[in-house]
Design an enzyme around this catalytic site. Structure first.
Site, PDB file in Angstrom:
ATOM      1  N   ASP A 328       0.956  -1.095   0.017  1.00  0.00           N
ATOM      2  CA  ASP A 328       0.123   0.086   0.000  1.00  0.00           C
ATOM      3  C   ASP A 328       0.828   1.355   0.107  1.00  0.00           C
ATOM      4  O   ASP A 328       1.824   1.397   0.805  1.00  0.00           O
ATOM      5  CB  ASP A 328      -0.998   0.064   1.226  1.00  0.00           C
ATOM      6  CG  ASP A 328      -2.076   1.057   1.084  1.00  0.00           C
ATOM      7  OD1 ASP A 328      -1.987   1.957   0.809  1.00  0.00           O
ATOM      8  OD2 ASP A 328      -3.218   0.647   1.668  1.00  0.00           O
ATOM      9  N   ARG A 330      -0.878   4.575   0.074  1.00  0.00           N
ATOM     10  CA  ARG A 330      -1.642   5.527   0.231  1.00  0.00           C
ATOM     11  C   ARG A 330      -1.156   6.625   1.229  1.00  0.00           C
ATOM     12  O   ARG A 330      -1.898   7.772   1.222  1.00  0.00           O
ATOM     13  CB  ARG A 330      -3.136   5.162   0.439  1.00  0.00           C
ATOM     14  CG  ARG A 330      -3.728   4.341  -0.579  1.00  0.00           C
ATOM     15  CD  ARG A 330      -4.912   3.756  -0.371  1.00  0.00           C
ATOM     16  NE  ARG A 330      -4.868   2.659   0.380  1.00  0.00           N
ATOM     17  CZ  ARG A 330      -6.051   1.936   0.771  1.00  0.00           C
ATOM     18  NH1 ARG A 330      -7.039   2.077   0.435  1.00  0.00           N
ATOM     19  NH2 ARG A 330      -5.857   0.582   1.526  1.00  0.00           N
TER      20      ARG A 330
END
Length: 417
Positions: A328, A330
């Site tokens: 990830d 983000r």
């Protein structure tokens, strides 16, 4: 074809204080007059106090428009009648440099609070725009007849359309604040940003006096349901869904994940909260495929469904790491900034399974009263793998995490290109 532009090139990477014409900017100052505008216009390089260009990832299209003579390089926007359709702020959090590091809280008020500088020739441009609109989701309209949501003539119309106030936000990074938020040295952050973008922004390493960076990435859209003025009242019930872009599901209805069902469920919770005197908020971030990008995302889809044993929850995150090197990107640590911009300190109904997002809010002093998972009936058949993997990884799971046997189960149709 002969070049039609002057051959003299002005480099912006020269070390120093930028000269006497650089517009002063003091991030986190008590008010707009003391803070000063963000100036990144190519029209007047001598005034620039920021690295990068306006419009995020669309800045390259602007350059292409100038190169093809579709746009005059020195064009300045006429901000007549572009003022926000709803008043947001100022909030106390705007004067705390540690609270907001990834957007300009005055970005929607540029034409008003920096009018004097603009009249004096400073090319200050908005990085936020606030307007009103109606949205139409077939799933919401279908529930009108079943009593799930009732028209009220103000928030939900008889047609099923929903009245919203929405804000578009371009990223504006305060590099010292960003480095502090992530716990890294600002010099290391600047150098890595410079090197990993192919040297696109030399000012990152040659101009320490420029603390603002407008990165060429996607921004955020905020949808507000109900009376925006009620945000200022600490007693107003707040419901929220923070949603990271998933084009395949959000727009085209792909059933391999829960993204559109969860987004629609978030809208429904926000609408009901607004109808009962609160305010609903949907924050939509352009972070496709966990910010790994859509190409990487589709490669992972292939790898998951072609692996031995098919798509399985116990290898869900591992297959992503094999392709992308990380699960990830983000960076939810930046996500709370939009709530500081809105002046929110408490969320009553948090429509999300993500404990990572919740922990990011708590770290910024924003409390969450209730976390709301997606109802089991809204999970598509092919998305059972995703839900099981997320629950096992520590996502919010009121009914408990899946067993080892459940994680090894293969779900979804056979897949081959």
């Amino acid at each position: 074809m002969e070049p039609s532009f002057p051959r003299h090139i002005r480099l912006t990477s020269h070390p120093g204080d930028g000269g006497p014409d650089k517009v002063p900017l003091h991030w986190g100052a008590a008010n707009a007059a003391a803070r000063g505008p963000v100036v990144a216009s190519p029209a007047e390089p001598r005034h620039r106090n920021a690295i990068g260009s306006h419009s995020g990832s669309y800045a390259v299209y602007r350059a292409l428009a100038v190169a093809t003579h579709a746009l005059a390089s020195r064009h300045r926007p006429d901000l007549t009648d572009t003022a926000p359709a709803a008043l947001i702020g100022p909030q106390p959090q705007w004067a705390d440099p540690a609270k907001i590091v990834s957007l300009d809280p005055y970005g929607h008020l540029v034409g008003e609070v920096f009018a004097e500088q603009i009249r004096a020739g400073i090319d200050a441009r908005p990085t936020i725009a606030v307007t009103r609109a109606r949205i139409n989701l077939p799933e919401i309209a279908a529930r009108l007849g079943r009593g799930g949501i009732m028209p009220d003539g103000t928030i939900v119309l008889d047609s099923g359309e929903i009245a919203v106030t929405k804000a578009a936000i371009d990223p504006v990074w305060h590099l010292p604040g960003l480095a502090a938020r992530f716990g890294v040295a600002e010099l290391d952050l600047r150098r890595t940003l410079f090197e990993e973008t192919g040297g696109m922004f030399p000012e990152l390493v040659t101009r320490p006096d420029l603390e603002i960076f407008l990165p060429p990435i996607g921004g955020t859209t905020v949808y507000l349901f109900g009376d925006v003025a009620r945000l200022a009242d600490p007693n107003t019930p707040i419901a929220c869904r923070v949603h990271d872009e998933c084009n395949g599901s959000d727009v085209f209805g792909s059933d391999i994940c829960t993204c559109r069902p969860y987004l629609v469920h978030g809208v429904e919770v926000c609408v009901k909260t607004a109808q009962h005197g609160g305010v609903g908020i949907v924050v939509y971030n352009r972070k496709e495929g966990r910010a790994l990008g859509e190409v990487t995302k589709f490669l992972v889809y292939n790898a998951r469904k072609r692996q031995e044993g098919g798509d399985r929850a116990d290898t869900y995150f591992h297959r992503t790491e094999c392709v992308a090197g990380v699960q990830d990107m983000r960076f939810q640590e930046l996500m709370p900034d939009v709530f500081h911009w809105l002046g929110i300190r408490r969320i009553d109904r948090w429509v999300s399974m993500s404990n990572i997002k919740r922990e990011a809010l708590l770290a910024q002093g924003i409390t969450v009263a209730e976390q709301v998972p997606i109802p089991e009936g809204l999970v598509p058949p092919d998305a059972q793998v995703e839900i099981a993997a997320k629950k096992a990884a520590g996502y919010f799971a009121p009914a408990g995490v899946p067993s080892a046997a459940e994680l090894r189960l293969t779900k979804g149709r056979s897949f081959d290109t």
